[in-house]
Write a protein that holds these residues in place. Sequence first.
Motif, PDB file in Angstrom:
ATOM      1  N   LEU A 743     -25.448  27.794 -57.565  1.00 31.65           N
ATOM      2  CA  LEU A 743     -26.368  27.465 -56.212  1.00 31.65           C
ATOM      3  C   LEU A 743     -26.952  26.050 -56.605  1.00 31.65           C
ATOM      4  CD1 LEU A 743     -27.314  27.938 -53.263  1.00 31.65           C
ATOM      5  CD2 LEU A 743     -29.210  29.190 -54.528  1.00 31.65           C
ATOM      6  N   ILE A 744     -26.529  24.915 -55.593  1.00 33.50           N
ATOM      7  CA  ILE A 744     -27.227  23.813 -55.775  1.00 33.50           C
ATOM      8  C   ILE A 744     -28.286  23.380 -54.851  1.00 33.50           C
ATOM      9  CG2 ILE A 744     -26.958  21.306 -55.977  1.00 33.50           C
ATOM     10  CD1 ILE A 744     -24.176  21.590 -57.104  1.00 33.50           C
ATOM     11  N   VAL A 745     -29.625  23.375 -54.917  1.00 34.01           N
ATOM     12  CA  VAL A 745     -30.661  23.046 -53.798  1.00 34.01           C
ATOM     13  C   VAL A 745     -31.357  21.765 -54.131  1.00 34.01           C
ATOM     14  CG1 VAL A 745     -32.752  23.977 -52.695  1.00 34.01           C
ATOM     15  CG2 VAL A 745     -31.265  25.584 -54.098  1.00 34.01           C
ATOM     16  N   ASP A 746     -30.926  21.050 -53.190  1.00 35.87           N
ATOM     17  CA  ASP A 746     -31.633  19.465 -52.998  1.00 35.87           C
ATOM     18  C   ASP A 746     -31.550  18.717 -51.576  1.00 35.87           C
ATOM     19  OD1 ASP A 746     -32.211  16.717 -53.491  1.00 35.87           O
ATOM     20  OD2 ASP A 746     -31.446  17.007 -55.615  1.00 35.87           O
ATOM     21  N   ASP A 747     -32.592  18.236 -51.151  1.00 32.60           N
ATOM     22  CA  ASP A 747     -32.429  17.638 -49.674  1.00 32.60           C
ATOM     23  C   ASP A 747     -31.876  16.304 -49.658  1.00 32.60           C
ATOM     24  OD1 ASP A 747     -35.764  15.810 -49.998  1.00 32.60           O
ATOM     25  OD2 ASP A 747     -34.450  16.535 -51.672  1.00 32.60           O
ATOM     26  N   GLU A 748     -31.437  15.965 -50.838  1.00 29.12           N
ATOM     27  CA  GLU A 748     -30.848  14.465 -50.690  1.00 29.12           C
ATOM     28  C   GLU A 748     -29.019  14.786 -51.058  1.00 29.12           C
ATOM     29  OE1 GLU A 748     -31.272  11.464 -50.588  1.00 29.12           O
ATOM     30  OE2 GLU A 748     -33.574  11.508 -50.560  1.00 29.12           O
ATOM     31  N   PRO A 749     -28.471  14.505 -49.855  1.00 26.90           N
ATOM     32  CA  PRO A 749     -27.092  14.552 -49.624  1.00 26.90           C
ATOM     33  C   PRO A 749     -26.122  14.009 -50.811  1.00 26.90           C
ATOM     34  CG  PRO A 749     -27.806  14.190 -47.605  1.00 26.90           C
ATOM     35  CD  PRO A 749     -29.142  13.814 -48.393  1.00 26.90           C
ATOM     36  N   ALA A 770     -29.735  22.717 -48.376  1.00 25.89           N
ATOM     37  CA  ALA A 770     -30.542  21.470 -48.244  1.00 25.89           C
ATOM     38  C   ALA A 770     -32.027  21.567 -48.321  1.00 25.89           C
ATOM     39  CB  ALA A 770     -30.411  20.981 -46.721  1.00 25.89           C
ATOM     40  N   ASN A 771     -32.727  22.807 -48.317  1.00 27.29           N
ATOM     41  CA  ASN A 771     -34.147  23.090 -48.638  1.00 27.29           C
ATOM     42  C   ASN A 771     -34.400  24.336 -49.024  1.00 27.29           C
ATOM     43  OD1 ASN A 771     -34.300  24.809 -46.251  1.00 27.29           O
ATOM     44  ND2 ASN A 771     -33.916  23.014 -44.962  1.00 27.29           N
ATOM     45  N   GLY A 772     -35.865  24.443 -49.590  1.00 25.99           N
ATOM     46  CA  GLY A 772     -36.170  25.735 -50.214  1.00 25.99           C
ATOM     47  C   GLY A 772     -35.927  27.056 -49.199  1.00 25.99           C
ATOM     48  N   LYS A 773     -36.259  26.837 -48.127  1.00 26.47           N
ATOM     49  CA  LYS A 773     -35.926  27.941 -47.030  1.00 26.47           C
ATOM     50  C   LYS A 773     -34.248  28.413 -47.220  1.00 26.47           C
ATOM     51  CE  LYS A 773     -39.903  27.095 -44.051  1.00 26.47           C
ATOM     52  NZ  LYS A 773     -40.408  26.790 -42.547  1.00 26.47           N
ATOM     53  N   ASP A 791     -33.760  21.421 -57.150  1.00 28.70           N
ATOM     54  CA  ASP A 791     -34.667  19.969 -57.134  1.00 28.70           C
ATOM     55  C   ASP A 791     -36.005  20.372 -56.877  1.00 28.70           C
ATOM     56  OD1 ASP A 791     -35.280  17.231 -56.835  1.00 28.70           O
ATOM     57  OD2 ASP A 791     -34.936  17.327 -54.640  1.00 28.70           O
ATOM     58  N   VAL A 792     -37.057  19.704 -57.401  1.00 31.74           N
ATOM     59  CA  VAL A 792     -38.551  19.753 -57.472  1.00 31.74           C
ATOM     60  C   VAL A 792     -39.140  19.233 -56.013  1.00 31.74           C
ATOM     61  CG1 VAL A 792     -40.672  19.365 -58.425  1.00 31.74           C
ATOM     62  CG2 VAL A 792     -38.810  19.750 -59.976  1.00 31.74           C
ATOM     63  N   MET A 793     -38.880  18.056 -55.746  1.00 33.05           N
ATOM     64  CA  MET A 793     -39.548  17.683 -54.556  1.00 33.05           C
ATOM     65  C   MET A 793     -38.638  17.591 -53.229  1.00 33.05           C
ATOM     66  SD  MET A 793     -41.594  14.129 -56.142  1.00 33.05           S
ATOM     67  CE  MET A 793     -42.253  14.159 -54.528  1.00 33.05           C
ATOM     68  N   MET A 794     -39.073  18.896 -52.438  1.00 35.22           N
ATOM     69  CA  MET A 794     -38.198  18.882 -51.338  1.00 35.22           C
ATOM     70  C   MET A 794     -39.229  19.137 -50.151  1.00 35.22           C
ATOM     71  SD  MET A 794     -35.099  21.493 -52.420  1.00 35.22           S
ATOM     72  CE  MET A 794     -36.472  22.734 -52.926  1.00 35.22           C
ATOM     73  N   PRO A 795     -38.823  18.951 -49.049  1.00 39.77           N
ATOM     74  CA  PRO A 795     -39.689  19.059 -47.644  1.00 39.77           C
ATOM     75  C   PRO A 795     -39.878  20.416 -47.546  1.00 39.77           C
ATOM     76  CG  PRO A 795     -37.517  18.203 -47.059  1.00 39.77           C
ATOM     77  CD  PRO A 795     -37.638  18.153 -48.511  1.00 39.77           C
ATOM     78  N   GLY A 796     -41.180  20.933 -47.077  1.00 37.47           N
ATOM     79  CA  GLY A 796     -41.570  22.065 -46.578  1.00 37.47           C
ATOM     80  C   GLY A 796     -41.707  23.018 -47.844  1.00 37.47           C
ATOM     81  N   MET A 797     -40.968  23.314 -48.870  1.00 42.06           N
ATOM     82  CA  MET A 797     -41.405  24.243 -49.824  1.00 42.06           C
ATOM     83  C   MET A 797     -40.755  23.268 -51.267  1.00 42.06           C
ATOM     84  SD  MET A 797     -39.866  28.112 -50.771  1.00 42.06           S
ATOM     85  CE  MET A 797     -40.808  28.622 -49.262  1.00 42.06           C
ATOM     86  N   THR A 798     -41.545  23.112 -51.994  1.00 45.29           N
ATOM     87  CA  THR A 798     -41.209  22.500 -53.444  1.00 45.29           C
ATOM     88  C   THR A 798     -40.082  23.499 -54.344  1.00 45.29           C
ATOM     89  OG1 THR A 798     -43.026  23.513 -54.634  1.00 45.29           O
ATOM     90  CG2 THR A 798     -43.392  21.372 -53.470  1.00 45.29           C
TER      91      THR A 798
END
Length: 840
Positions: A743-749, A770-773, A791-798
């Motif tokens: 599972l890859i989690v990152d807000d940057e495409p 695309a985000n923590g949720k 990823d550490v820095m993501m919108p809404g939930m780090t």
Amino acid sequence: MTKIIDRPEAVDVDPISLRHSLTTHTLISMGLRVTLVVFAVSILSYWHIVQTLENQTYDKLAKYIQERGEKESIIFEQAEANQQVFKQQFLLLNDNSKNIPEEEFDQLFEKATDGSTRMRKALFEGRVGHNGMVSRHNSAFIGAAAPLDNQPFRDRLVNAYRLLDRFGPTYRTLFENVYASFPENAIIVHWQEQAWGTDANTDMNVHEEEWFYVADKINNPSRQTVWTGSYYDDTAKQWMVSCETPIDHQGQHLLTVGHDYLLNTLFERVFNDKLEGTYNYIFREDGRLIAHPDKVDLLSQVDGVLNIADMNDPQLLSQYHQVLSNIKGLDTKTNTKVFVNDEQDAFIAVSKIKGPDWWFVTYFPKQLLSSTALDAAKFIFILSVISLIVELVMLFFVLRYKVVDPLKMFVAASTEVTQGHYDEVASGALHLPEQRNDEVGLLARMLRIMAGRINNNIKEMKHLDQLKDDILANTSHELRTPLNGIVGIAESMLDGAAGQLSDRQAYNLKLVVTSGQRLNNLVNDILDFSKLKHHELDLKIKPMNIGAVIGIVMDLSQPLLNKDKLTLVNQMDDDVPTVYGDENRVQQILHNLIGNAIKFTEQGSIVVSSMVQGDNLVITVSDSGIGIAPNKLDSIFKSFEQADGSTARFYGGTGLGLSVTKQLVELHNGQIWVESSEGQGAAFSFTLPVCNGEVIVESIANNKPNQGKQPSAQNMFDSEVFEPSSDDAQLLQDGQINAGRILIVDDEPINLQVLQNHLSLKNYQITTAANGKEAIAVIESEQQFDAVLLDVMMPGMTGFEVCRQIRKKYPTNRLPVLMVTAKNRIDDLSASFASGPTDF
């Protein structure tokens, strides 16, 4: 996060010693200045007093010499007046008298046994004359050759006797005697104490005596009253001077009337009646010395006939000549003059004594004035010194209470300020003389206000510094994220993620990778510069194989070379010693120096060499590039500096690389320097301490450094955990075996695409969020994953929060979580591990 220094470092303020204190300096300064003034005043006072005394002395001498001239002239003028009366009376008797009776002549004179004729001795003792008056103190001498049978001569003798008998007692009050001398070698004398005529020598010839021949026709053709010089009378045994008036009738010299003036009284007045410190003397205009206090014995030896020109006395001779030259301008009214003898530094006052025409001289040495003026100046100086001491004491107390004590308060307040205790000054805890209404009070109030403003500014700066650190951290992350994505995409395409590439496409992608890595290094330099500035960069010093490190850096630098024109040469010795250092930071130093050499060298070679100097290893990176101007050698290690403006514009760069490099070398207790000539290339050298006898714990010979970059996805999964076994290697390559589900989690495409490209090459099954949720939702959907890249820095939930949620359901041994972030600071990594990841 950057560390904020609440207060400046404490400054050691040495206590001010007494000799360096303001009071001491002021007192010494004022004392020296006032002392100079005192000396100047004393000198001016001395000069003024001397001038005043000279003027006063001049006036005093003029008055004195006039009075002395008049006083000494009285007796001589009286003598001349007496003799004029005598002359008139004698001529009257001579014209009107008949022949003198024979008996009267015989009553007066008698023949002596020696052939001369002398006045009867009884006449000296006293007798009553025909008129009833007592006649005495008369004596006479008539030479043997005198014409006693000549009646006119006899009449002249008797008439002279009669006048001497009449005027003698009167003249005696002022003069020692009165006498009449005759050209026939005869003389009649009225002298109270001396029977001069009776005691005269038989062979006496009046023509040989000065008191006679000075008045004869040869020596006195004008027939005026004349005076002799001083002489010693053998008969009277006394020093005297004679006034002589010739009496003529119808061209015949009848007799000469004279006065003898004893000089003892005159000498006593000349020598003793004087101004203090001076001396008087008398001389005749022809140069004959009459009286001098230092020449009494000499005058006695020559019977009073002494000329100044004949004496060996240059001082007296100089005075004589100067008097002669100055009497030409004599005041005819007073017959006096005062002038200065510069040669002898003295005043000379001269006055004419009427009658004998002598010159009365007063010698006044200026030294007398100097002594008086010096005494007065000494008194003024002593008084000034006492005043100076009193003034300095008063100044000390004024300085102490008005200046020094307030300054001590300011020093104490300044010390608190230098130590960063602004609040103590601003709050009023430290006493300052604010109550004063002068400049000191104003300065105290301004210092209090300034300390308060500084204190407030520091608080504001702490807040702004915190904001700056946050902005810098976020900006670096935001910069690193697209950079890593660019580099990752390009590397994955080079690895075949998008299919077979042409040579031109592969070359261009390599350029993209190189440029991205270079831009990443620039971001690292900025972050390192900030850390170095705040002293936050910690080194991990350990023994290291410097040869291996240099080899790796040179291998990584090869793609930057223009292979046709530029070569990179490794001249390191095979037996290069082990050194102490931080491997990553030493690599950074070498990357900066070699990269700098590549940037400024178009063709030729870049050589890396080393040599041992004592306990240090000197590593040199030399090139054949454009070189550095001599006036720029000291400035290139400063922040934001390059060789010159044109070079900066042409070659680009932030100008931080060498500054960071220098500070990193100095953190290793080393030194860095450059040797260069413009157009002749440059040689940068730095030192590292040699490791003696220690074993290298970690070898980096087979590991490539990340140079501050975040590890790519390929690096992360080239570990033992995810590396397939050798038996499955071929199957993985053929895509027949599923390597795992991730599972890859990152807000940057772009980051998602990079990871997919790399992992798909290893046959991993990829699920993205695309985000923590979305990630939490996927995890709770009961899907099974072998690992999570978060990823550490993501919108809404780090990423930290997502990791904590995952750990509530899956422990570490059930589901590995790898944190993927551009942040690399210690506090970021500590926060990452606190949330429960497996690695980062």
